[in-house]
Design a protein around this motif. Structure first.
Motif, PDB file in Angstrom:
ATOM      1  N   LEU A  89      -5.478   2.415  -4.638  1.00  0.00           N
ATOM      2  CA  LEU A  89      -5.689   0.976  -4.624  1.00  0.00           C
ATOM      3  C   LEU A  89      -6.032   0.541  -3.205  1.00  0.00           C
ATOM      4  CD1 LEU A  89      -2.565  -0.125  -6.722  1.00  0.00           C
ATOM      5  CD2 LEU A  89      -4.842   0.422  -7.573  1.00  0.00           C
ATOM      6  N   SER A 126       0.824  -1.197   0.000  1.00  0.00           N
ATOM      7  CA  SER A 126       0.000   0.000   0.000  1.00  0.00           C
ATOM      8  C   SER A 126       0.865   1.257   0.000  1.00  0.00           C
ATOM      9  CB  SER A 126      -0.930   0.000   1.219  1.00  0.00           C
ATOM     10  OG  SER A 126      -0.184  -0.036   2.417  1.00  0.00           O
ATOM     11  N   GLY A 159      -6.751  -3.615  -5.018  1.00  0.00           N
ATOM     12  CA  GLY A 159      -5.302  -3.781  -4.907  1.00  0.00           C
ATOM     13  C   GLY A 159      -4.956  -5.112  -4.267  1.00  0.00           C
ATOM     14  N   ARG A 160      -3.649  -5.378  -4.172  1.00  0.00           N
ATOM     15  CA  ARG A 160      -3.198  -6.615  -3.553  1.00  0.00           C
ATOM     16  C   ARG A 160      -3.354  -6.594  -2.034  1.00  0.00           C
ATOM     17  NH1 ARG A 160       2.462  -7.957  -6.836  1.00  0.00           N
ATOM     18  NH2 ARG A 160       1.510  -8.138  -8.925  1.00  0.00           N
ATOM     19  N   SER A 214     -13.301  -2.601  -6.167  1.00  0.00           N
ATOM     20  CA  SER A 214     -12.592  -1.626  -5.330  1.00  0.00           C
ATOM     21  C   SER A 214     -13.407  -1.298  -4.083  1.00  0.00           C
ATOM     22  CB  SER A 214     -12.318  -0.344  -6.113  1.00  0.00           C
ATOM     23  OG  SER A 214     -13.530   0.322  -6.421  1.00  0.00           O
ATOM     24  N   ASP A 250      -4.381   1.775   0.250  1.00  0.00           N
ATOM     25  CA  ASP A 250      -3.696   3.069   0.133  1.00  0.00           C
ATOM     26  C   ASP A 250      -4.305   4.083   1.089  1.00  0.00           C
ATOM     27  OD1 ASP A 250      -2.137   1.985  -1.845  1.00  0.00           O
ATOM     28  OD2 ASP A 250      -3.026   3.138  -3.492  1.00  0.00           O
ATOM     29  N   SER A 308      -1.139   4.691 -10.717  1.00  0.00           N
ATOM     30  CA  SER A 308      -2.498   4.227 -10.418  1.00  0.00           C
ATOM     31  C   SER A 308      -2.761   4.311  -8.914  1.00  0.00           C
ATOM     32  CB  SER A 308      -2.678   2.782 -10.890  1.00  0.00           C
ATOM     33  OG  SER A 308      -2.594   2.706 -12.286  1.00  0.00           O
ATOM     34  N   ALA A 309      -3.811   5.000  -8.545  1.00  0.00           N
ATOM     35  CA  ALA A 309      -4.199   5.140  -7.137  1.00  0.00           C
ATOM     36  C   ALA A 309      -5.548   5.853  -7.110  1.00  0.00           C
ATOM     37  CB  ALA A 309      -3.147   5.940  -6.362  1.00  0.00           C
TER      38      ALA A 309
END
Length: 246
Positions: free
Chosen positions: A49, A2, A79-80, A112, A52, A46-47
């Motif tokens: 995610l 993150s 995100g992961r 998301s 974050d 990219s954000a």
């Protein structure tokens, strides 16, 4: 992994003493017409995610006039890292100062989860135009989970506190006839102007899917829904023209 990032802007009557970018939040001073200093948010990656934590802090000091926009839409993506992403915006506008906060749309992509909170502190003689637009899913896809809150204080007193929640996990009925009615674009336009104290705009419907509501203070809020981002923007632009002409 993150990301944690904060961008900061300080605007004064004669310039920008602070313009700090961090991580995916890249700020650029751009050309503006009229009396405004203009700052544009340019996404550097990219954000947001999942996981974050992003923040923007804006301080418009006495007598300054700032226009802030963005070069492209913000897309919330899975995100992961498990868990929701967080996006906090803090806006402060001083005496006889003006802020026009006009970012591009926030798009909630499928899978998301984003929680966004915008906090605004206005001096008694401050002016504000603030636009928020949320698009639920990219073209042809389902929405992600999106929770937003807009909290506004003027001269230390509450002016507006509004929360919205959409997508999986949101309270039931968010997509029903009493809320979105099947639309996938929702937006708010808040205009605060001390001149409204003497002549407040009248409450009224703007088209079939937008309404203008005066607040308990020199301010109005326009709430609109639409089938897509283009129609939503047209509604809010028309509303701003009407409010500015009152």
């Amino acid at each position: 992994m993150s990301v944690r990032a904060t961008a900061r802007v300080v605007a004064e009557r004669d310039g920008l003493p602070v313009l700090e970018s961090d991580g995916p939040l890249a700020l650029r001073r751009t050309r503006a017409g009229g009396p405004y200093t203009r700052v544009t948010l340019v996404g550097a990656m990219s954000a947001p995610l999942g996981g974050d934590r992003l923040a923007i802090e804006v301080d418009v000091r006495a007598g300054a006039r700032l226009l802030m926009d963005s070069a492209a839409a913000t897309v919330a993506l899975p995100g992961r890292t498990p868990g929701a992403a967080g996006y906090d915006v803090a806006l402060e506008v001083g005496e006889d100062a003006e802020l026009r906060w006009l970012p591009e749309q926030l798009i909630s992509a499928r899978g998301s989860e984003l929680r966004m909170h915008t906090r605004v502190a206005l001096a008694e003689t401050a002016r504000l135009v603030l636009r928020e637009e949320q698009i639920l899913g990219r073209h042809g896809e389902e929405t992600g989970t999106l929770a937003t809150r807009l909290t506004v204080h003027r001269a230390g007193r509450p002016l507006l506190d509004q929360e919205l929640a959409f997508g999986p996990g949101a309270p039931g009925g968010w997509d029903g006839g009493a809320v979105l009615g099947g639309h996938r674009a929702v937006g708010q336009l808040l205009v605060v102007d001390p001149d409204f104290a003497d002549k407040p705009p009248e409450p009224r419907q703007l088209g079939e899917t937008a309404v203008l509501t005066p607040l308990a203070g020199p301010a109005v809020v326009v709430t609109a829904v639409a089938s897509d981002a283009l129609r939503l923007r047209r509604l809010l632009d028309t509303a701003l023209d009407e409010v500015a002409g009152d």
